[in-house]
Design an enzyme around this catalytic site. Sequence first.
Site, PDB file in Angstrom:
ATOM      1  N   SER A 251      -3.374   5.642   2.323  1.00 35.88           N
ATOM      2  CA  SER A 251      -2.041   5.043   2.288  1.00 35.88           C
ATOM      3  C   SER A 251      -1.839   4.334   0.954  1.00 35.88           C
ATOM      4  O   SER A 251      -2.765   4.255   0.138  1.00 35.88           O
ATOM      5  CB  SER A 251      -1.879   4.053   3.434  1.00 35.88           C
ATOM      6  OG  SER A 251      -2.636   2.893   3.133  1.00 35.88           O
ATOM      7  N   LYS A 252      -0.642   3.797   0.796  1.00 30.93           N
ATOM      8  CA  LYS A 252      -0.282   3.141  -0.460  1.00 30.93           C
ATOM      9  C   LYS A 252      -1.267   2.028  -0.836  1.00 30.93           C
ATOM     10  O   LYS A 252      -1.402   1.690  -1.999  1.00 30.93           O
ATOM     11  CB  LYS A 252       1.129   2.546  -0.341  1.00 30.93           C
ATOM     12  CG  LYS A 252       2.195   3.602  -0.494  1.00 30.93           C
ATOM     13  CD  LYS A 252       3.561   2.956  -0.671  1.00 30.93           C
ATOM     14  CE  LYS A 252       4.648   3.983  -0.462  1.00 30.93           C
ATOM     15  NZ  LYS A 252       5.622   3.589   0.540  1.00 30.93           N
ATOM     16  N   ARG A 253      -1.896   1.448   0.181  1.00 27.23           N
ATOM     17  CA  ARG A 253      -2.891   0.397  -0.082  1.00 27.23           C
ATOM     18  C   ARG A 253      -3.981   0.896  -1.023  1.00 27.23           C
ATOM     19  O   ARG A 253      -4.557   0.140  -1.792  1.00 27.23           O
ATOM     20  CB  ARG A 253      -3.585   0.014   1.230  1.00 27.23           C
ATOM     21  CG  ARG A 253      -2.959  -1.092   1.975  1.00 27.23           C
ATOM     22  CD  ARG A 253      -3.785  -1.486   3.186  1.00 27.23           C
ATOM     23  NE  ARG A 253      -4.252  -0.369   3.995  1.00 27.23           N
ATOM     24  CZ  ARG A 253      -5.522  -0.037   4.136  1.00 27.23           C
ATOM     25  NH1 ARG A 253      -6.454  -0.720   3.535  1.00 27.23           N
ATOM     26  NH2 ARG A 253      -5.869   0.994   4.897  1.00 27.23           N
ATOM     27  N   HIS A 254      -4.303   2.189  -0.921  1.00 26.91           N
ATOM     28  CA  HIS A 254      -5.403   2.738  -1.712  1.00 26.91           C
ATOM     29  C   HIS A 254      -4.994   3.101  -3.135  1.00 26.91           C
ATOM     30  O   HIS A 254      -5.824   3.195  -4.019  1.00 26.91           O
ATOM     31  CB  HIS A 254      -5.963   3.991  -1.020  1.00 26.91           C
ATOM     32  CG  HIS A 254      -6.525   3.723   0.336  1.00 26.91           C
ATOM     33  ND1 HIS A 254      -5.896   4.133   1.486  1.00 26.91           N
ATOM     34  CD2 HIS A 254      -7.639   3.068   0.724  1.00 26.91           C
ATOM     35  CE1 HIS A 254      -6.616   3.745   2.537  1.00 26.91           C
ATOM     36  NE2 HIS A 254      -7.672   3.102   2.097  1.00 26.91           N
TER      37      HIS A 254
END
Length: 489
Positions: A251-254
Site C-alpha cells: 500500500s501507499k505506506r510502503h
Amino acid sequence: MMRLRFAPSPTGFVHVGNVRTALFNYLHSKKNNGIFVLRIEDTDVERSKKEYEINLVNDLKWIGIEWDEGPDIGGKFGPYRQSERVEIYTKYAQRLIDENKAYYCFCSKEELEKQKEEAMKQGNSPVYIEKCRDLDVEESNIRIKKGEKAAVRFKIPRNIYVEFKDIIRGNIKFDSNLLIDPVILRSSGIPAYNFSVVIDDSIMKINLVIRGEDHLSNTARQILTYKSLKIEPPEFAHLSMVMGPDNTKLSKRHGSTSISQFREDGYLPQALFNYLALLGWSPDNGKEILLKQELISAFDLNKVSKSSAIFDYKKLQWVNREHIRLINDEELGNVMTPFLEKRGIKFNPEKENFKWIGQASKVLCNYNHLLTEISEGFKEFISINYSKDLIKKTKDCETSIKVISMFFKEISVLDSPIEFSKVAEILRRIQAQTKIKGKELYHPLRIALTGKESGIELKDYIPTIERGSVLNIEPCVKNIKYRLIAFLK
Ligand code: GLU
C-alpha cells in the site's frame, strides 16, 4: 486459440498489483500466440469514473502492455465496456429466474443491515440469511409486476463441493454451504461483478482466467453460475498477492503503488515491466534483466509461485539502473528531456544533443537509480559553486597550484572537446616533470574543475563537460579551460 483477458474496474488509479495481473495475462497470451482482451468492468456506477479508465489505458500502454481487443480498438466480441452490455446480462439473469436458479430478493438495504445486526446479536456471523430464497415464485412475480423493486440473487446449490484445478494453486475445494447467494442484478437493474464476469468471459470465449487470489471464493461462485447456465467454465490461475517488505498488502505506506507515481518518480517502463514479471516468477536461467521479448519467450505460467510476492523497491531501483544502461544514448536523451525541462535545462531537439544527454545520464546513473535523481545530477555538469575556503586552501598549497598552472598551460592551446586520453597524457607529463603523483595530482584538478572535493570520476566527468560545452544546451556547460580560468582568477 488461447484467449485471456484483463478486466479491471476503473474505480481508482491502477495499483502495481493489478498491473502485474495484466502483465502475466499478457505474457502468457503472447507466449502462446493467443489473444489478449482488455475489458472494462464499470458496473459499479458510483465508484467507476471515465478518467480512471483513461488513466488505466494510458498506464498500460506506457508500460508496454498492448491488447488485441478492447474498448478503444473494438473486436469481435464487443462492446468491451460492461456498462454497454447491461441488456445481455439482464437476458441471462431472466433465464436463471425462469429456471428457478435465481430469485428476487426484496430486502431493502436497511433490512439487510438489520438482519446482519440480529445475526451478530445471536453470535452468528453477519451474513445475508437468504430470507427471500424460498419465497413463492408466483407471488414474487406478481410483486415485480406490481412494480416492487428487487435485486436478483443466484441460488447457490446446497450440500455440494465446488472443485477445480488451479494452474498455480493445484486442487481447490469449496463447501457450497459456506457461500452466500450472491446478487447478480441489483435492484437498479445493474449487474453485479460475479455475474457479469461469467457472462462476458463465456461470450468473449475466454478460456483461461489469470487473476489475484483474492478472487478465489468468487471463482467458486462463478463456477456454480457457469454450471447452472450449462456453460463450460474457463481454466483458472490465481496469483498470490503482492506484499510490502513487512509482509502486509502493498500500500501507499510502503511507497509508490500507482503506475503514474512510478512514472513520475523516474522509473523506465521497461524496468517496471521487467520487475513486475519477476514478482512470483523467474526464468530458468536466473537472468534478472530482461527485455519484453525475452520475458515473453521465457515466461512459464506453470512455474509461477503460489507464495506471496514481496515488492522490493531497492531491487526495482537496481533493475531501473540496469535498463538505463541498456538504452542507446540518443533514446535515453529523449526519455530524459521532460525531466530536464522540469529543472529548466533546455536544448534543441537535435540528435547530437540527445546523444550527449544520454551519455551524461549514463555517467550519472553510476551514482543514482531514478531519472528524477539523474536529472537533478545534471547540475554537477552545469553549475559550479566554488567555495572561497576551498579555493584558498587549494591555491595556498604549493603542489596543487603547480599542477593546475602547468595543466592550464598545456590545455589552453587545445580546442574543445578535449578527450580524457589527452588529459591523462598531460597529467603523466606533469608527473614526470614534478614527481607529483596520485591524489596530489588529480585532487587539485578536481577542485578546480568542479569546485568540490569529491564526485563523479574525472575520467567520466571531463569528457562529459567537454562534449557538452560545444553543444547548444541551456544553461551552457562550461569546458575545462573556462573552469580553470574561473578558478585561477
Ligand atoms: N473487475 C474485477 C477486479 O478488478 C476483475 C476480477 C477478474 O479478473 O475477474 O477485481
